[in-house]
Design a protein around this motif. Structure first.
Motif, short mmCIF file in Angstrom:
data_model
loop_
_atom_site.label_atom_id
_atom_site.label_comp_id
_atom_site.label_asym_id
_atom_site.label_seq_id
_atom_site.Cartn_x
_atom_site.Cartn_y
_atom_site.Cartn_z
N ARG A 65 -5.19 -11.68 8.78
CA ARG A 65 -5.86 -12.61 7.88
C ARG A 65 -4.87 -13.38 7.00
O ARG A 65 -5.28 -14.17 6.14
CB ARG A 65 -6.87 -11.87 7.00
CG ARG A 65 -7.99 -11.20 7.80
CD ARG A 65 -8.95 -10.44 6.91
NE ARG A 65 -9.86 -9.63 7.71
CZ ARG A 65 -10.99 -10.08 8.26
NH1 ARG A 65 -11.35 -11.33 8.04
NH2 ARG A 65 -11.75 -9.28 8.98
N GLY A 66 -3.58 -13.12 7.20
CA GLY A 66 -2.57 -13.88 6.50
C GLY A 66 -2.08 -13.29 5.20
O GLY A 66 -1.36 -13.96 4.44
N ALA A 67 -2.43 -12.04 4.91
CA ALA A 67 -2.02 -11.43 3.65
C ALA A 67 -0.55 -11.02 3.67
O ALA A 67 0.06 -10.83 4.73
CB ALA A 67 -2.88 -10.21 3.36
N ARG A 68 0.00 -10.88 2.50
CA ARG A 68 1.27 -10.18 2.32
C ARG A 68 0.89 -8.71 2.26
O ARG A 68 0.15 -8.29 1.35
CB ARG A 68 1.97 -10.62 1.04
CG ARG A 68 3.22 -9.81 0.69
CD ARG A 68 3.87 -10.34 -0.58
NE ARG A 68 4.96 -9.50 -1.04
CZ ARG A 68 6.21 -9.56 -0.58
NH1 ARG A 68 6.51 -10.42 0.38
NH2 ARG A 68 7.14 -8.76 -1.05
N VAL A 69 1.36 -7.91 3.21
CA VAL A 69 0.92 -6.52 3.33
C VAL A 69 2.08 -5.58 3.07
O VAL A 69 3.16 -5.72 3.65
CB VAL A 69 0.34 -6.25 4.73
CG1 VAL A 69 -0.21 -4.83 4.80
CG2 VAL A 69 -0.76 -7.25 5.08
N ILE A 70 1.84 -4.62 2.20
CA ILE A 70 2.84 -3.59 1.90
C ILE A 70 2.34 -2.27 2.47
O ILE A 70 1.28 -1.77 2.08
CB ILE A 70 3.07 -3.48 0.38
CG1 ILE A 70 3.62 -4.81 -0.15
CG2 ILE A 70 4.03 -2.33 0.07
CD1 ILE A 70 3.69 -4.89 -1.65
N LEU A 71 3.11 -1.73 3.39
CA LEU A 71 2.79 -0.45 4.00
C LEU A 71 3.40 0.64 3.13
O LEU A 71 4.62 0.76 3.03
CB LEU A 71 3.37 -0.37 5.42
CG LEU A 71 3.15 -1.58 6.34
CD1 LEU A 71 3.80 -1.33 7.70
CD2 LEU A 71 1.67 -1.89 6.49
N ALA A 72 2.56 1.43 2.50
CA ALA A 72 3.04 2.51 1.64
C ALA A 72 3.03 3.81 2.46
O ALA A 72 1.98 4.40 2.69
CB ALA A 72 2.14 2.65 0.41
N CYS A 73 4.21 4.24 2.90
CA CYS A 73 4.32 5.35 3.84
C CYS A 73 5.32 6.39 3.35
O CYS A 73 6.24 6.07 2.61
CB CYS A 73 4.75 4.86 5.23
SG CYS A 73 3.71 3.55 5.90
N ARG A 74 5.15 7.60 3.81
CA ARG A 74 6.09 8.67 3.45
C ARG A 74 7.27 8.70 4.41
O ARG A 74 8.40 8.96 4.00
CB ARG A 74 5.37 10.02 3.47
CG ARG A 74 6.25 11.18 3.00
CD ARG A 74 5.46 12.45 2.92
NE ARG A 74 4.87 12.83 4.20
CZ ARG A 74 4.18 13.94 4.41
NH1 ARG A 74 3.95 14.76 3.38
NH2 ARG A 74 3.69 14.22 5.59
N SER A 75 7.04 8.47 5.70
CA SER A 75 8.09 8.53 6.70
C SER A 75 8.69 7.16 6.96
O SER A 75 7.98 6.23 7.36
CB SER A 75 7.52 9.09 8.01
OG SER A 75 8.43 8.92 9.08
#
Length: 321
Positions: A65-75
């Protein structure tokens, strides 16, 4: 006839497949993200636990959808793999990985601090990451590990990012809970690992109840800020959430789930609905079922006095760290 012969019998296989097809048709959600043309261009979204399962498909949808996406991950390894996959599938290069261990309050504070420093806005926060079946373990903060990961970590993260979301309003907070919250109980000693029974998903159920209680209280507190906060059941989904269970339980779950349970992509539908659907603009403090319908949570989750107390306890526990 042996059990193996029975399960391999063509009649049983065909009957099971037909029943599974009926179940799938009946549980189809009333909303389909593929037919929703909402764009998120210029919007920023954070999805916790975005390297696998439901979280990855939520992040994938936002990126499309065109968002700026931040993947918040542990690994870092698995998060990087998800990052490359989402960028490749969507063509959206504005997808980024930030590391956080939700069971560690120092890690949550460090992550939130970096977000506040680097990001000018935050429009969507999806608290998706969760664990089930962990053995008894107390974190360095003195919290029971499942409660830290599933509830206290996300609780702290949400509160640390509230001011940024207020300045970016209208904004949405979506907390992925579970219908299993109905089997949960509220005992504040649980936060420190006391009076808990480690059997199947009992601890998980308690944490999911707290998710809804505190989300509802948060919604009440921020009602006039332009931020909405809702919780959602994604359905019974074939994800890695059972990776800490004994092998025989995982094997049984996978066999049954092959016919009757949702895929991670299907499980992502109801959280995506809560995050982007235009019809939910301004809707807050609600609980949604996996078919995207608005339903009532368990009575404990609707107890306003309990919600105030629960929220205050969680504030005290996390403010000390």
């Amino acid at each position: 006839m042996t059990w193996l012969d029975f399960f391999c019998h063509p009649l049983w296989v065909v009957s099971t497949a037909l029943l599974a097809a009926v179940v799938r048709l009946q549980r189809r959600p009333r909303w389909d993200p593929r037919t929703c043309d909402v764009r998120l261009t210029g919007k920023t979204a954070i999805v916790t636990g975005a390297n696998t399962g439901i979280g990855k498909f939520i992040a994938l949808d936002f990126a499309r959808r065109g968002a700026r996406v931040i993947l918040a991950c542990r690994s870092e390894t698995r998060g990087t793999a998800a990052l490359h996959e989402i960028r490749a599938k969507t063509g959206n290069l504005d997808v980024h990985l930030r590391l956080v261990d939700l069971s560690c309050m120092d890690s949550v504070r460090e992550f939130a601090g970096r977000i506040l420093k680097e990001e000018k806005a935050l429009h969507i926060l999806v608290n998706n990451a969760g664990v089930s079946g962990l053995p008894k373990e107390i974190t360095k903060d003195g919290f029971e590990a499942s409660f830290a990961t599933n509830h206290l970590g996300p609780f702290l993260l949400t509160n640390l990012l509230l001011d940024l979301m207020k300045s970016s309003s209208p904004s949405r907070i979506v907390t992925v809970s579970s219908v299993n919250h109905k089997k949960g109980e509220v005992d504040f000693s649980h936060f420190h690992g006391e009076n808990l029974v480690y059997c199947m998903d009992q601890v998980y159920n308690h944490t999911k109840l707290h998710n809804i209680i505190c989300t509802n209280e948060l919604a009440r507190r921020i009602k006039e800020t332009g931020i909405t906060a809702n919780s959602v059941h994604p359905g019974v989904v074939m994800t890695e959430v059972l990776r800490h269970y004994p092998r025989w339980i995982r094997w049984s779950f996978n066999i049954i789930g092959f016919f009757f349970f949702k895929s991670p992509e299907e499980g992502a539908v109801s959280p995506i609905y809560c995050a982007v659907a235009e019809e939910l603009e301004g809707v807050t403090g609600k609980y949604f079922h996996s078919d995207c319908s608005l339903v009532l949570p368990a009575p404990l989750a609707r107890d306003a006095a309990l919600a105030v107390k629960d929220f205050e306890v969680c504030e005290r526990l996390t403010s000390k760290l």
